[in-house]
Every structure is written in C-alpha cells, then in structure tokens.
Design an enzyme around this catalytic site. Structure first.
Site, PDB file in Angstrom:
ATOM      1  N   LYS A  67      -7.128   7.338  -7.267  1.00 28.12           N
ATOM      2  CA  LYS A  67      -6.160   6.416  -6.643  1.00 28.12           C
ATOM      3  C   LYS A  67      -5.418   5.644  -7.737  1.00 28.12           C
ATOM      4  O   LYS A  67      -6.035   4.967  -8.558  1.00 28.12           O
ATOM      5  CB  LYS A  67      -6.893   5.439  -5.708  1.00 28.12           C
ATOM      6  CG  LYS A  67      -6.008   4.309  -5.163  1.00 28.12           C
ATOM      7  CD  LYS A  67      -6.771   3.373  -4.212  1.00 28.12           C
ATOM      8  CE  LYS A  67      -5.940   2.139  -3.844  1.00 28.12           C
ATOM      9  NZ  LYS A  67      -6.674   1.206  -2.956  1.00 28.12           N
TER      10      LYS A  67
ATOM     11  N   ASP B  69      -1.596  -3.780  -5.957  1.00 34.66           N
ATOM     12  CA  ASP B  69      -1.724  -3.788  -4.494  1.00 34.66           C
ATOM     13  C   ASP B  69      -1.591  -5.207  -3.959  1.00 34.66           C
ATOM     14  O   ASP B  69      -2.545  -5.986  -3.990  1.00 34.66           O
ATOM     15  CB  ASP B  69      -3.087  -3.190  -4.105  1.00 34.66           C
ATOM     16  CG  ASP B  69      -3.288  -3.152  -2.590  1.00 34.66           C
ATOM     17  OD1 ASP B  69      -2.305  -3.372  -1.854  1.00 34.66           O
ATOM     18  OD2 ASP B  69      -4.427  -2.877  -2.146  1.00 34.66           O
TER      19      ASP B  69
ATOM     20  N   LYS C 130      -1.889  -9.672   1.215  1.00 34.68           N
ATOM     21  CA  LYS C 130      -3.211 -10.228   0.893  1.00 34.68           C
ATOM     22  C   LYS C 130      -3.096 -11.729   0.636  1.00 34.68           C
ATOM     23  O   LYS C 130      -2.020 -12.199   0.252  1.00 34.68           O
ATOM     24  CB  LYS C 130      -3.736  -9.581  -0.399  1.00 34.68           C
ATOM     25  CG  LYS C 130      -4.199  -8.145  -0.270  1.00 34.68           C
ATOM     26  CD  LYS C 130      -4.697  -7.627  -1.626  1.00 34.68           C
ATOM     27  CE  LYS C 130      -5.121  -6.176  -1.559  1.00 34.68           C
ATOM     28  NZ  LYS C 130      -6.262  -5.925  -0.661  1.00 34.68           N
TER      29      LYS C 130
ATOM     30  N   ASP D  18      -6.143  -1.814  -9.231  1.00 36.61           N
ATOM     31  CA  ASP D  18      -6.282  -0.912  -8.087  1.00 36.61           C
ATOM     32  C   ASP D  18      -5.946   0.537  -8.464  1.00 36.61           C
ATOM     33  O   ASP D  18      -5.925   1.412  -7.599  1.00 36.61           O
ATOM     34  CB  ASP D  18      -5.405  -1.405  -6.927  1.00 36.61           C
ATOM     35  CG  ASP D  18      -5.942  -0.993  -5.564  1.00 36.61           C
ATOM     36  OD1 ASP D  18      -7.140  -0.648  -5.483  1.00 36.61           O
ATOM     37  OD2 ASP D  18      -5.166  -1.014  -4.591  1.00 36.61           O
TER      38      ASP D  18
ATOM     39  N   ASP E 212      -2.023  -2.702   4.095  1.00 33.11           N
ATOM     40  CA  ASP E 212      -2.970  -2.925   2.996  1.00 33.11           C
ATOM     41  C   ASP E 212      -3.990  -1.784   2.886  1.00 33.11           C
ATOM     42  O   ASP E 212      -4.717  -1.696   1.910  1.00 33.11           O
ATOM     43  CB  ASP E 212      -3.681  -4.270   3.196  1.00 33.11           C
ATOM     44  CG  ASP E 212      -4.336  -4.774   1.917  1.00 33.11           C
ATOM     45  OD1 ASP E 212      -4.079  -4.177   0.850  1.00 33.11           O
ATOM     46  OD2 ASP E 212      -5.104  -5.752   2.002  1.00 33.11           O
TER      47      ASP E 212
ATOM     48  N   GLU F 205      -3.539   1.181   1.994  1.00 37.27           N
ATOM     49  CA  GLU F 205      -2.556   2.096   1.406  1.00 37.27           C
ATOM     50  C   GLU F 205      -3.200   3.204   0.590  1.00 37.27           C
ATOM     51  O   GLU F 205      -2.631   4.281   0.456  1.00 37.27           O
ATOM     52  CB  GLU F 205      -1.568   1.306   0.540  1.00 37.27           C
ATOM     53  CG  GLU F 205      -2.038   1.003  -0.898  1.00 37.27           C
ATOM     54  CD  GLU F 205      -3.282   0.130  -0.989  1.00 37.27           C
ATOM     55  OE1 GLU F 205      -3.594  -0.572  -0.018  1.00 37.27           O
ATOM     56  OE2 GLU F 205      -3.953   0.165  -2.041  1.00 37.27           O
TER      57      GLU F 205
ATOM     58  N   ARG G  94      -5.753   5.164   1.101  1.00 39.36           N
ATOM     59  CA  ARG G  94      -6.031   6.387   1.860  1.00 39.36           C
ATOM     60  C   ARG G  94      -4.752   7.155   2.177  1.00 39.36           C
ATOM     61  O   ARG G  94      -4.771   8.365   2.309  1.00 39.36           O
ATOM     62  CB  ARG G  94      -6.834   6.029   3.127  1.00 39.36           C
ATOM     63  CG  ARG G  94      -6.113   5.141   4.089  1.00 39.36           C
ATOM     64  CD  ARG G  94      -7.065   4.447   5.068  1.00 39.36           C
ATOM     65  NE  ARG G  94      -7.772   3.320   4.442  1.00 39.36           N
ATOM     66  CZ  ARG G  94      -8.648   2.549   5.076  1.00 39.36           C
ATOM     67  NH1 ARG G  94      -8.945   2.789   6.345  1.00 39.36           N
ATOM     68  NH2 ARG G  94      -9.246   1.566   4.456  1.00 39.36           N
TER      69      ARG G  94
HETATM   70  N1  BES Z   1      -7.451  -2.019  -2.977  1.00 38.67           N
HETATM   71  C1  BES Z   1      -7.992  -2.521  -1.774  1.00 38.67           C
HETATM   72  C2  BES Z   1      -9.521  -2.518  -1.751  1.00 38.67           C
HETATM   73  C3  BES Z   1     -10.208  -3.450  -2.699  1.00 38.67           C
HETATM   74  C4  BES Z   1     -10.578  -4.715  -2.291  1.00 38.67           C
HETATM   75  C5  BES Z   1     -10.572  -3.035  -3.969  1.00 38.67           C
HETATM   76  C6  BES Z   1     -11.267  -5.540  -3.149  1.00 38.67           C
HETATM   77  C7  BES Z   1     -11.239  -3.876  -4.829  1.00 38.67           C
HETATM   78  C8  BES Z   1     -11.586  -5.137  -4.410  1.00 38.67           C
HETATM   79  C9  BES Z   1      -7.517  -1.668  -0.599  1.00 38.67           C
HETATM   80  O1  BES Z   1      -6.261  -1.122  -0.722  1.00 38.67           O
HETATM   81  C10 BES Z   1      -7.507  -2.558   0.592  1.00 38.67           C
HETATM   82  O2  BES Z   1      -6.728  -3.475   0.608  1.00 38.67           O
HETATM   83  N2  BES Z   1      -8.347  -2.285   1.575  1.00 38.67           N
HETATM   84  C11 BES Z   1      -8.441  -3.065   2.732  1.00 38.67           C
HETATM   85  C12 BES Z   1      -8.550  -2.147   3.903  1.00 38.67           C
HETATM   86  C13 BES Z   1      -8.399  -2.840   5.242  1.00 38.67           C
HETATM   87  C14 BES Z   1      -6.974  -3.299   5.420  1.00 38.67           C
HETATM   88  C15 BES Z   1      -8.785  -1.868   6.317  1.00 38.67           C
HETATM   89  C16 BES Z   1      -9.661  -3.964   2.621  1.00 38.67           C
HETATM   90  O3  BES Z   1     -10.665  -3.529   2.069  1.00 38.67           O
HETATM   91  O4  BES Z   1      -9.581  -5.113   3.018  1.00 38.67           O
HETATM   92 ZN    ZN Z   2      -5.579  -0.839  -2.630  1.00 37.80          ZN
HETATM   93 MN    MN Z   3      -4.751  -2.461  -0.063  1.00 36.78          MN
END
Ligand code: BES
Ligand code: ZN
Ligand code: MN
Length: 508
Positions: free
Chosen positions: A275, A280, A287, A298, A357, A359, A361
C-alpha cells in the site's frame, strides 16, 4: 548506514574505541567469565571486586585495561543464559551500540558471545548457528543505530557517532560463519534503512512520483527492473480504485512495477504488493487532526516492498520476485471522491465508497487483481490498512489473514526467526455479509467491530486464482514509542520478514 565488518582476532588485540564483552548473570557462568577476564586483562580488578556489576540484563561496567589495544572494554549484562536467543542477541547488540554512542565512540567492536554457553543453549539458533548469530548481532547494532536526522540543521543533528561496528571471533571457523552472516545482514539492514527513510520522510518529500523515483533509483543501482505507470496508463488499465482515491489530490498517482528476475525458474514467482498512500488525510471522511501527521507513513507497505526488492536483488535470490505498489495521496477538495461514489476496479468489479478513509483497500483491489498477470505462486500484500488491527494487536504483532495455511505457516516461522512476528486473524464466512452493498458488488466499510477482518474480506473479493496472504502492518510499521532496535517512527517492518521468507523459499 554504519559499516559492519567482522574479524578473526583476540580480546586483547582488538583495536576499537570501545570493545564490548557479554557477561551472563548466572552465578557459575558469571564467576567463570569474570575469572577468565581477570586473567586476560591487566589492571581491572578493582571495579570487578566492588560488587557493582553482576551481569544482569543491560547492566554496564566500563574497564580500562593496561594490556588491550582497545582502551575501553565494556562488560555488558546479557541476563540469564536460559533466556538466550537470537532476539536477545539482537537486543544486546543494540544496547552495546547505544553504549558506544553514549561514549561518543567512532569505532566499536563486539566479542562473540561465550561459545560454551551457545553450545549448551536450548534455544533454536537454526541450521547455521554462528551465521545466524552474526546476522542477529549485526542487525541489532545497525538497526539500533538508525536515526532519522536528515532535516536537522548542522548543530541539531543528533545522529550517532558510531561509524563502524566490528564483530570479533577468537576462532577461525566461527569467524568465517559470522562474516557470512554480517554480510547478509548488511544488505538486509540497508533494505530496512531504505524502508525507514521512505516512511519517515515527510509528505512534501515523498509523494507518488517521488516514491516511484526512489524505487527507480534503487533499481538502477542494484539491478532490478522498475517500470512506472503514469496517470494516463493507469486510466487505460481502468484501475478505478487508484484513480478514485487520487482524484482529490493535486499530485497524480503512480503504479510502480518492480521485478527481480531470479535464476531458478522452477522456484516460480512471488508477488509482493505494498500500500503506497503517501499521505492519508481520510479524504472527505476526514480524520481528526490529532496525530494526522503519522499518516505520512501510510506508505509503509510500499516501503517494505521496495526495501525487500533492493535486498533480494543484492542477495541474488534465485526466485523471481515482482513488487507492485499503487501510490497516491488521499486528500480532499472539489474533485475528491465522495461517500456514495461507486468505483470500477481493474477486474471489473465495483465498490461503493461508504467512507473515503477506507482508501487502502480501494487501491489494493486494483493491484491484487493486476497481480494475476504474473501467474504467481503466492501473493503477499503489506498495508497499514486499519486502526482496528492496532486495537487488536498493538505494536508487537502484524495481523495476518489469507487463503492458504501453508503460506501463512511459512510467514509465521519467518516472523519468529526475525522477530517481526505475525498473528493470524480469522476470515470466517459470516464477516462477508458485513460489507454487502445495496448498489455495488461490495462496500468499502463494515460496521465498527472487526475492522481488520472486514478489510481483508474486501480484499478477498479482488484476488485472483492464487495463494494469498494479507499482512496488516498498521501497528508494527508506525511506532509511537521506541523499541529495542527501532526508534520512534517508521520501523521498516516487513523487509526482514519477507527476506527470510524468500531465502527459505529459495532453499526448496
Ligand atoms: N491508514 C489508515 C489505517 C491506519 C490507522 C494505519 C492508524 C495506521 C494507524 C486507513 O486508511 C484507515 O483510515 N482506515 C480506517 C478504516 C475505517 C474508515 C473503516 C480506520 O482504521 O479507521
Ligand atoms: Zn490509509
Ligand atoms: Mn484511511
């Protein structure tokens, strides 16, 4: 990176600013070791008789012998012999390196751990005992000395003083094996350094095109192929996930394809997918601002894949390895994708964007379906995919899911050997209905609970007819606190794990 080397010589003849000797805590071993040290080094009895050092973990005692080429000899506590392991040696070597920095030493040396104790240990040092000890010691020192200080102006540079670490053996055949291990570790650690540098670099230095540039640069230097698809080509390939996420950014996306050919075609093809979200923000589903800066990391999955490609090429691993990195920023603006948008991915399947968020996947969906082109024997993806995985496992285990037990078992063993440990989470059928969409083939988020798993269930929709393992490195790649041989920030996790996996793959 620091220079790592090894040498066949003796305790007294070793010449360095500081030489470290490991001492065990166990009474009998301690007594024997200290007696031996007293007979070999002159003028050092007083501090040893003062009762201030007993070989406990991380305990230090500095000696200033009259008859050694090194002016300072550090006795460093290694703790109980029964606790001895490759990981304990990695840590101990990092402690020694830190002590060297504290002493403002430029060159440091480490004497091999007591061979009698190594011979008696019940811990598994693998098939090449002293080779693996060489790797572990070299890794601990090199990784422990890493510092990201390129943006400090001169006066503030807090970089380490140690420029050279020499691993000493007093036995010719052991020295030879250690030398081999140290050489391998040098290459692997430079891969990890590259991954850490890319992670820690700010978003205004590393964005999709510059990330691709860094991969190209490594490929040119270490002889692996790098091809970069620009936006036009990505559009032509109909990678709708990558395009959708990139839409809100002024910087165009890139799709990076790396290939290490490998001499033995019977070993098949391993595809690695990383990835590459270079920042992000969450997009329109923005966020919270606290700790958002962390999201420059990220792209840690991409960093691990690029670092692994570099190390694999330099080690001339005989297996063919393909690295795929979808790279983009996830920002917001007038052109950004919105909740409710529907994207069409590379394989023709559609996804409903319920939350911008989620993104990672969306871009991995394109890369995973693209991976089929290589007729892979296994595809491993690495991604800082979910906060839920950090909630589940914290910072000491990577979340692992997949469709093939044998491949997951191999990664589990690699994780134990390298201490980049992985832990399997389930992919039960019941989770699938949680990402059903009313308007598209799949929805990009599920309910609050089980977020790491529903993310993997989403990816599963886009894999081809191949064995697949997904590694969620959200907790292990981004460290809020320093570990024994990883400072706060990007850990470079994945490089050592994957290289171990690939080295064992090459043995088959
Ligand atoms: N890059 C983040 C995941 C992440 C969070 C990595 C904290 C490292 C530390 C990912 O893109 C994300 O934002 N995921 C969301 C998914 C949710 C919207 C279903 C999450 O984990 O909150
Ligand atoms: Zn992310
Ligand atoms: Mn995200």
């Amino acid at each position: 990176m620091v220079t790592l080397q090894s040498k066949y010589t003796t305790l007294t003849k070793t010449k360095a600013d500081m030489l470290t000797v490991f001492v065990f805590e166990d009474k009998n071993i301690y007594k024997r070791q200290i007696k031996n040290i007293k007979t070999r080094l002159k003028g050092i009895s007083a501090p040893l008789d003062a009762g201030i050092f007993s070989g406990k973990e991380q305990e230090r005692l500095m000696l200033y012998p009259l008859n050694s080429a090194s002016k300072r000899i550090l006795l460093l506590g290694l703790g109980k012999a029964e606790k001895l392991s490759l990981e304990q040696l990695r840590r101990a070597s990092a402690w020694a390196a830190k002590a060297g920095t504290d002493q403002k030493a430029t060159t440091i040396a480490l004497l091999e751990p007591d061979p009698d104790i190594i011979a008696k240990t019940t811990s598994d040092f693998g098939d090449s005992v002293w080779g693996n000890i060489g790797i572990a010691l070299a890794e601990g020192a090199a990784l422990g000395l890493y510092a990201y200080d390129k943006y400090f102006s001169r006066e503030l540079k807090k970089g380490n003083t140690v420029k050279q670490v020499t691993f000493i053996s007093e036995n010719k055949s052991r020295a030879k094996q250690i030398a081999k291990g140290v050489h391998i570790a040098q290459v692997i650690c430079e891969g990890t350094y590259l991954a850490r540098d890319l992670e820690n670099a700010p978003g205004n230095e590393i964005y999709p095109d510059s990330l691709a540039g860094r991969a190209r640069e490594s490929g040119r230097k270490y002889k692996f192929n790098v091809t970069v698809f620009d936006e036009k080509k990505i559009r032509k390939l109909r990678m709708g996930g990558l395009l959708g996420v990139a839409q809100g950014s002024a910087k165009p996306p890139r799709f990076i394809v790396m290939e290490h050919k490998g001499k033995n075609s019977r070993l098949g093809t391993v595809v690695l997918v990383g990835k590459g979200v270079t920042f992000d923000s969450g997009g329109i589903s923005i966020k919270p601002s606290a700790n958002m800066a962390e999201m420059k990391m990220d792209m840690s999955g991409a960093a691990a894949v690029i670092g692994t490609m570099q190390a694999a090429a330099r080690l001339k691993l005989p297996v063919r390895i393909v690295g795929l990195v979808p790279a983009t920023e996830n920002l917001l603006g007038g052109a950004a994708m919105k909740p409710g948008d529907i994207l069409t991915h590379y394989n023709g399947k559609t996804s409903e964007v319920d939350n911008t968020d989620a993104e990672g996947r969306l871009i991995l969906a394109d890369a995973l379906s693209y991976a089929s082109r290589y007729r892979p024997d296994v595809v491993i993806d690495l991604a800082t995919l979910t906060g839920a995985c950090v909630v589940a496992l914290g910072n000491y285990a990577t979340g692992m899911m997949g469709n093939n037990d044998e491949m997951m078992h191999r990664l589990k063993l690699s994780g134990e050997r390298t201490y980049e440990r992985v832990w399997q989470l389930p992919m039960f059928d019941e989770y699938e209905k949680l990402i059903k969409s009313d308007v598209a083939d799949v929805k990009n988020v599920g309910p609050r609970w089980g977020g790491a798993i529903t993310a993997a269930m989403f990816l599963k929709k886009f894999i081809g007819n191949y064995k697949w393992v997904h590694l969620d490195i959200a907790g292990t790649a981004i460290l809020e606190e320093a570990q024994d041989y990883a400072p706060k920030g990007g850990s470079g996790v994945g490089v050592r794990l994957l290289i171990d996996f690939l080295r064992y793959w090459s043995k088959d």
